[in-house]
Write an enzyme that holds these catalytic residues in place. Structure first.
Site, short mmCIF file in Angstrom:
data_model
loop_
_atom_site.label_atom_id
_atom_site.label_comp_id
_atom_site.label_asym_id
_atom_site.label_seq_id
_atom_site.Cartn_x
_atom_site.Cartn_y
_atom_site.Cartn_z
N SER A 184 0.78 -1.23 0.00
CA SER A 184 0.00 0.00 0.00
C SER A 184 0.82 1.28 0.00
O SER A 184 0.28 2.34 -0.32
CB SER A 184 -0.93 0.01 1.21
OG SER A 184 -0.20 -0.05 2.42
N HIS A 212 -5.62 -4.12 -1.87
CA HIS A 212 -5.40 -3.18 -2.97
C HIS A 212 -5.36 -3.87 -4.33
O HIS A 212 -5.12 -3.22 -5.35
CB HIS A 212 -4.12 -2.39 -2.74
CG HIS A 212 -4.21 -1.45 -1.57
ND1 HIS A 212 -4.74 -0.19 -1.67
CD2 HIS A 212 -3.87 -1.62 -0.27
CE1 HIS A 212 -4.70 0.40 -0.48
NE2 HIS A 212 -4.17 -0.46 0.39
N LYS A 243 -12.39 -0.59 -1.23
CA LYS A 243 -11.50 0.12 -2.15
C LYS A 243 -12.07 0.04 -3.57
O LYS A 243 -12.96 0.80 -3.91
CB LYS A 243 -10.09 -0.43 -2.02
CG LYS A 243 -9.52 -0.18 -0.61
CD LYS A 243 -8.17 -0.77 -0.40
CE LYS A 243 -7.60 -0.41 0.97
NZ LYS A 243 -8.40 -0.94 2.11
#
Length: 395
Positions: A184, A212, A243
């Site tokens: 990240s 992610h 996300k």
């Protein structure tokens, strides 16, 4: 009263020390953060700071799904899942999750932090060993600390170092290898094939954090393990709906014995209130949408490649980024704050990242790209980033 005053003095002194180190944080009121442009303290800025990778956070289909769930099930979940909080939308969402992830079993929990802390501390204890990439997310580190297992950190993506650490442990020890797939803060990707080979060679379990990568990689957006055709080789997959999928919450998938065990031993699941129906309604819809978002994924990868290439061409240090997360390494805390502040004055929402989130002397400004952004927006931003970078001597 003296006792309270001592607490206040010590904490005030610590906050002052953070201020002097340019390390103190504060909350910033942000409007329209689910869109390409946002407003911070009255100023309109291009949003290069969110994790809304596929632009779904403001999607009308997700809004409708949430409203429909509220109308049918109400607002609150009223209890933990093991009491009466595991309502029908959980069952539907988890069935869709399992089908999407091609998994034997799966469970939805309240956040990625809850998932990592809960899974690691449930599965491992004092007699076990956890091997963790040095740049893993803080939630992984906290889970290991809470588990009281022996913590072995291997140098970032250094499989030779990991193997050396594995060799030091007795064969009968239970071993867990944990890694982010997309890191990240640096925006690079783990060597998943190499990790699978090591976990098989040393009889370890492998857990990956796809927070992610979920929605961003794989033909159906299930993550990096899917893209590498390694889903069946990874023992525990964690990912988030907050996300790329534009909603909230997280998931854990694996074999049935694993999920059954977590239901019985995962304290961050057992002792917390269940997700509200509206969130689960949006999760179900987001799983449907993300599987059809191949065009958006390709647009994201194209924009990201272009953005990284232009920064490199102009002399910026973007660490080893190869994803939609693109840091510019600045160095000192105060310099990263100044860089971000000047960018914000130019109309770009970019956030300074400082220790302890990143190592000392490696403060940076982190950019994130989304498929909702247009090429002209990226070019507009690049002009300003280059201008500010030159004026500060970053390039």
């Amino acid at each position: 009263m003296e006792h309270v005053s001592r607490w206040e003095k010590d904490i005030t002194d610590e906050l002052l020390a953070l201020e002097n180190q340019s390390a103190r944080r504060s909350l910033v009121l942000t409007e329209n953060a689910d869109q390409t442009w946002l407003t911070i303290e009255g100023q309109r800025m291009l949003n290069l700071a969110s994790n809304n990778y596929l632009g779904l956070a403001g999607d009308e289909r997700l809004k409708h799904a949430m409203i429909e769930a509220i109308q049918h099930y109400g607002v609150g979940s009223t209890s933990s899942r093991l009491i009466v909080g595991s309502h029908p939308l959980y069952d539907k969402a988890e069935k869709e999750l399992i089908k999407w992830k091609h998994a034997e079993a799966g469970i939805i929990v309240n956040s990625g932090y809850v998932a990592n802390v809960g899974v690691i501390s449930a599965l491992t204890g004092r007699d076990d060993v956890v091997f963790s990439d040095k740049l893993n997310h803080a939630s992984i580190v906290d889970g290991i600390v809470l588990s009281r297992a022996k913590h072995r950190r291997y140098r970032h993506k250094n499989l030779n170092h990991l193997e050396a650490l594995l060799q030091r442990e007795p064969i009968e020890k239970r071993k867990l290898i944990v890694t982010d797939t997309v890191f990240s803060m640096d925006g690079d990707i783990a060597d998943l094939k190499g990790l699978v080979e090591l976990k098989e060679r040393y009889n370890a379990l492998l857990m990956v954090d796809e927070a992610h990568a979920t929605g961003v990689y794989g033909e159906n957006g299930t993550g990096y393990a899917e893209m590498e055709h390694l889903q069946s080789k990874v023992d525990i997959q964690m990912g988030t709906f907050s996300k790329a999928l534009g909603s909230y919450g997280a998931y854990v998938v694996g074999e049935k014995w694993l999920i059954d065990y977590l239901i019985n031993r995962m304290r961050s699941l057992i002792y917390t209130t269940a997700l509200p129906p509206a969130v689960l309604g949006s999760i179900i819809k987001s799983i449907e949408i993300v599987q059809q978002a191949g065009k958006e994924r390709q647009s994201l990868h194209d924009l990201t490649y272009y953005f990284r290439s232009e920064l490199l061409r102009n002399g910026f240090n973007i660490c080893s980024s190869e994803t939609q997360i693109v840091p510019i390494l600045v160095g000192e805390n105060d310099r990263s704050i100044q860089f971000a502040k000047l960018l914000q004055q130019e109309g770009i929402a970019a956030i300074p990242v400082r220790p302890p989130t990143v190592p000392e002397k490696e403060s940076r400004v982190r950019f994130t790209i989304t498929s909702a952004q247009a090429r002209e927006d990226i070019n507009w931003a690049l002009d300003r980033i280059i201008y500010v970078g030159k004026s500060l001597g970053v390039i």
